[in-house]
Write an enzyme that holds these catalytic residues in place. Structure first.
Site, mmCIF file in Angstrom:
data_model
loop_
_atom_site.group_PDB
_atom_site.id
_atom_site.type_symbol
_atom_site.label_atom_id
_atom_site.label_comp_id
_atom_site.label_asym_id
_atom_site.label_seq_id
_atom_site.Cartn_x
_atom_site.Cartn_y
_atom_site.Cartn_z
ATOM 1 N N TYR A 112 0.834 -1.202 0.000
ATOM 2 C CA TYR A 112 0.000 0.000 0.000
ATOM 3 C C TYR A 112 0.871 1.256 0.000
ATOM 4 O O TYR A 112 0.615 2.217 -0.735
ATOM 5 C CB TYR A 112 -0.909 0.028 1.220
ATOM 6 N N ALA A 139 -7.868 -2.116 8.685
ATOM 7 C CA ALA A 139 -8.345 -1.027 7.825
ATOM 8 C C ALA A 139 -7.477 -0.883 6.586
ATOM 9 O O ALA A 139 -6.278 -1.160 6.613
ATOM 10 C CB ALA A 139 -8.357 0.281 8.610
ATOM 11 N N CYS A 140 -8.097 -0.450 5.481
ATOM 12 C CA CYS A 140 -7.341 -0.103 4.281
ATOM 13 C C CYS A 140 -6.812 1.318 4.434
ATOM 14 O O CYS A 140 -7.537 2.208 4.883
ATOM 15 C CB CYS A 140 -8.229 -0.199 3.042
ATOM 16 N N PRO A 141 -5.563 1.567 4.058
ATOM 17 C CA PRO A 141 -4.995 2.905 4.222
ATOM 18 C C PRO A 141 -5.718 3.962 3.386
ATOM 19 O O PRO A 141 -6.246 3.672 2.307
ATOM 20 C CB PRO A 141 -3.551 2.726 3.739
ATOM 21 N N ASN A 153 -8.493 3.462 -0.571
ATOM 22 C CA ASN A 153 -7.814 2.477 -1.400
ATOM 23 C C ASN A 153 -8.129 1.067 -0.936
ATOM 24 O O ASN A 153 -8.414 0.839 0.244
ATOM 25 C CB ASN A 153 -6.303 2.711 -1.335
#
Length: 273
Positions: A112, A139-141, A153
């Protein structure tokens, strides 16, 4: 034949939600099979759409009646992450499909950071200082400016190949966003908008001036090229990808069984009770 530092560029295009998600998955399959080079793609959504992460519950996240009334498509992504509103006028979406070995075989969080560097560089080229907010362990960054999100993202991995795609908010209409999305706060819409304004921003809000889609796109294209140290060579889908994308669009991404998973199952259970 492209070299390792030459990646295919699919230049900014506009499709409906089902076609956009089908193309992203078709490229992922193609690159993972060695049939296509690493690829950066930019696109917009027409009509506007809501996309759900692979495991997100539709009823909890989306006001389906409002989507129908406003002509907003609803599609489920092959990637994880949350539920996102994509406005046809206000956003550019990017996707990167890359063999993990070509960026140093990173783990998920490191990948990421590598791929989101294109967004951070695009913001810098526009005169803004952005940074990666890695979020929690699940969590997604996000990319944030002054603590407010400007890009979300999400990823999927297949056979050592990464698909990462996400938003880039040129402008943002929070009232429309939280008309089709169910807000996490049980408040009237105007209060939801005020609360969201402290958490979400856009390129225009930060610069304080109008920004065209073309200007934002050129910053993104140059930002990814510089940050990833690659030459983006304009290209198109292969015949394999085009045929697979058409099949995925019609047989997967336009399917209620895929997009509304859980809703139909619960309805069936209610009828059987």
């Amino acid at each position: 034949m492209m070299t390792g530092r030459e990646w295919r560029l699919i230049e900014l295009e506009v499709h409906d939600a089902f076609t956009n998600m089908a193309i992203d998955e078709a490229i992922l399959v193609s690159v993972s099979l060695g049939k296509a080079p690493n690829t950066v793609r930019f696109y917009r959504w027409r009509p506007s759409a809501v996309s759900l992460g692979m495991f997100r519950p539709v009823e909890q996240d989306v006001n389906l009646e409002a989507c129908r009334r406003l002509g907003v498509d609803v599609v489920r992504r092959v990637t994880g992450g949350g539920t996102v509103y994509h406005d046809e006028e206000d956003e550019i979406t990017y996707s990167v499909v890359v063999r993990a070995s070509d960026i140093g075989n990173p783990d998920v969080q490191a990948s990421y950071a590598i791929l989101c560097s294109g967004l951070i560089e695009a913001c810098r080229l526009l005169g803004l200082r952005a940074e990666l907010n890695p979020g929690g362990p699940r969590a997604c960054p996000n990319i944030v400016i002054g603590g407010r999100k400007i890009s979300g993202n999400a990823q999927a991995w297949r056979k050592g190949t990464i698909l990462q795609h996400g938003t880039f908010l040129v402008r943002v209409n929070l009232a429309r966003m939280f008309t089709v999305l169910r807000a996490p706060w049980p408040l009237p819409l105007d209060e939801v908008v005020e609360k969201a304004r402290r958490k979400i921003t856009s390129i225009e809000d930060e610069l304080g001036r109008p920004v065209s889609i073309r200007e934002a796109y050129e910053a993104l294209r140059e930002g990814f090229s510089r940050a990833l140290d690659v030459e983006l060579v304009p290209g198109s889908l292969t015949d394999f990808e085009a045929e697979l994308a058409a099949w995925l669009r019609d047989n997967k991404y336009r399917s209620e069984e895929w997009n509304l998973r859980g809703v139909r199952a619960r309805a069936k259970m209610a009828c059987m009770a």
